[in-house]
Design an enzyme around this catalytic site. Structure first.
Site, PDB file in Angstrom:
ATOM      1  N   MET A  69       8.779   5.092   4.762  1.00  0.00           N
ATOM      2  CA  MET A  69       8.759   3.414   4.326  1.00  0.00           C
ATOM      3  C   MET A  69      10.010   3.630   3.706  1.00  0.00           C
ATOM      4  O   MET A  69      10.969   2.598   3.565  1.00  0.00           O
ATOM      5  CB  MET A  69       7.640   3.122   3.590  1.00  0.00           C
ATOM      6  CG  MET A  69       6.317   2.964   4.585  1.00  0.00           C
ATOM      7  SD  MET A  69       6.754   2.136   6.156  1.00  0.00           S
ATOM      8  CE  MET A  69       7.092   0.664   5.448  1.00  0.00           C
ATOM      9  N   GLU A  70      10.484   4.516   2.751  1.00  0.00           N
ATOM     10  CA  GLU A  70      11.774   4.369   1.751  1.00  0.00           C
ATOM     11  C   GLU A  70      12.888   4.430   2.692  1.00  0.00           C
ATOM     12  O   GLU A  70      14.038   3.672   2.523  1.00  0.00           O
ATOM     13  CB  GLU A  70      11.773   5.602   1.031  1.00  0.00           C
ATOM     14  CG  GLU A  70      10.769   5.691  -0.302  1.00  0.00           C
ATOM     15  CD  GLU A  70       9.409   5.642   0.157  1.00  0.00           C
ATOM     16  OE1 GLU A  70       8.312   5.376  -0.679  1.00  0.00           O
ATOM     17  OE2 GLU A  70       8.937   6.264   1.451  1.00  0.00           O
ATOM     18  N   MET A 125       0.913  -1.218   0.004  1.00  0.00           N
ATOM     19  CA  MET A 125       0.032  -0.204   0.026  1.00  0.00           C
ATOM     20  C   MET A 125       0.795   1.224   0.057  1.00  0.00           C
ATOM     21  O   MET A 125       0.462   2.366   0.190  1.00  0.00           O
ATOM     22  CB  MET A 125      -0.702   0.075   0.890  1.00  0.00           C
ATOM     23  CG  MET A 125      -1.751  -1.094   1.211  1.00  0.00           C
ATOM     24  SD  MET A 125      -2.835  -1.235  -0.292  1.00  0.00           S
ATOM     25  CE  MET A 125      -3.554  -2.940  -0.172  1.00  0.00           C
ATOM     26  N   CYS A 126       1.982   1.102  -0.285  1.00  0.00           N
ATOM     27  CA  CYS A 126       2.986   2.251  -0.252  1.00  0.00           C
ATOM     28  C   CYS A 126       3.026   2.955  -1.751  1.00  0.00           C
ATOM     29  O   CYS A 126       3.219   2.243  -2.565  1.00  0.00           O
ATOM     30  CB  CYS A 126       4.548   1.974  -0.127  1.00  0.00           C
ATOM     31  SG  CYS A 126       5.520   3.032   0.363  1.00  0.00           S
ATOM     32  N   HIS A 127       2.935   4.366  -1.578  1.00  0.00           N
ATOM     33  CA  HIS A 127       2.740   5.109  -3.032  1.00  0.00           C
ATOM     34  C   HIS A 127       4.211   5.178  -3.522  1.00  0.00           C
ATOM     35  O   HIS A 127       5.055   5.217  -2.957  1.00  0.00           O
ATOM     36  CB  HIS A 127       2.460   6.643  -2.714  1.00  0.00           C
ATOM     37  CG  HIS A 127       0.622   6.518  -2.028  1.00  0.00           C
ATOM     38  ND1 HIS A 127       0.692   6.385  -0.742  1.00  0.00           N
ATOM     39  CD2 HIS A 127      -0.240   6.768  -2.669  1.00  0.00           C
ATOM     40  CE1 HIS A 127      -0.691   6.651  -0.792  1.00  0.00           C
ATOM     41  NE2 HIS A 127      -1.305   6.935  -1.824  1.00  0.00           N
ATOM     42  N   ASP A 152      24.226 -10.897   3.886  1.00  0.00           N
ATOM     43  CA  ASP A 152      24.335 -11.696   2.694  1.00  0.00           C
ATOM     44  C   ASP A 152      25.912 -11.750   2.603  1.00  0.00           C
ATOM     45  O   ASP A 152      26.486 -12.827   2.335  1.00  0.00           O
ATOM     46  CB  ASP A 152      23.660 -11.146   1.684  1.00  0.00           C
ATOM     47  CG  ASP A 152      23.926 -12.094   0.399  1.00  0.00           C
ATOM     48  OD1 ASP A 152      23.844 -13.291   0.479  1.00  0.00           O
ATOM     49  OD2 ASP A 152      24.507 -11.730  -0.729  1.00  0.00           O
TER      50      ASP A 152
END
Length: 161
Positions: free
Chosen positions: A110-111, A73-75, A125
């Site tokens: 969020m970014e 739901m992130c734009h 990793d």
């Protein structure tokens, strides 16, 4: 009030078309805790897969730009800047900070969170062959500015702009 649900109580992407574009900045941090020898090997540039922090830097920038492809739901937004820094804060702990900027109608929290998370996962990793005990976190939003509200995490220090 949560606005991510429609009248049928199903998930939706929030309509931000009525919001005014402003400069928005978010800062997030996380940590990677590892064996002291692992962090020393990273600092010496002796990890066999290459320059760990250079690769993590690029991974974090790429992750910030692709956040809307990962979080349903992130734009999708136009990022105007993404920067990551790495700081050794103890013999076994590396702190990662991301600052993400945009001029738009929705924030970049969020970014920033995605950037530090993917940078940390990249470090894991690249180093897992010598240290599978690494741990990641806590991951948190340090601050955000722009839009209707500003936020500074009450329990974390803010030492970047």
């Amino acid at each position: 009030m949560l606005t991510h649900f429609n009248k049928q109580q199903r998930a939706r992407m929030v309509d931000v078309s009525h919001k005014q574009a402003t400069e928005r900045i978010a800062v997030a941090k996380t940590r990677v805790i590892m064996q002291p020898a692992t962090l020393e090997t990273i600092e010496q540039g002796k990890i066999s897969k290459g320059d760990v922090l250079a690769v993590a830097q690029v991974a974090g920038v790429m992750a910030a730009k692709k956040t809307s492809e990962l979080i349903p739901m992130c734009h999708p937004i136009f990022t105007t800047g993404v920067d990551l820094t790495f700081e050794k804060i103890s013999e076994d702990t590396l702190e990662i900070e991301a600052t993400v900027k945009t001029v738009g109608v929705t924030g970049v929290e969020m970014e920033a969170l995605t950037a530090v998370s993917v940078a940390a996962l990249t470090i894991y990793d690249m180093c897992k062959a010598i240290d599978k005990q690494m741990s990641i976190g806590p991951t948190y939003l340090v601050k955000k500015t722009g839009g209707k509200s500003n936020f500074i995490h009450p329990e974390r220090t803010v030492d970047s702009e």
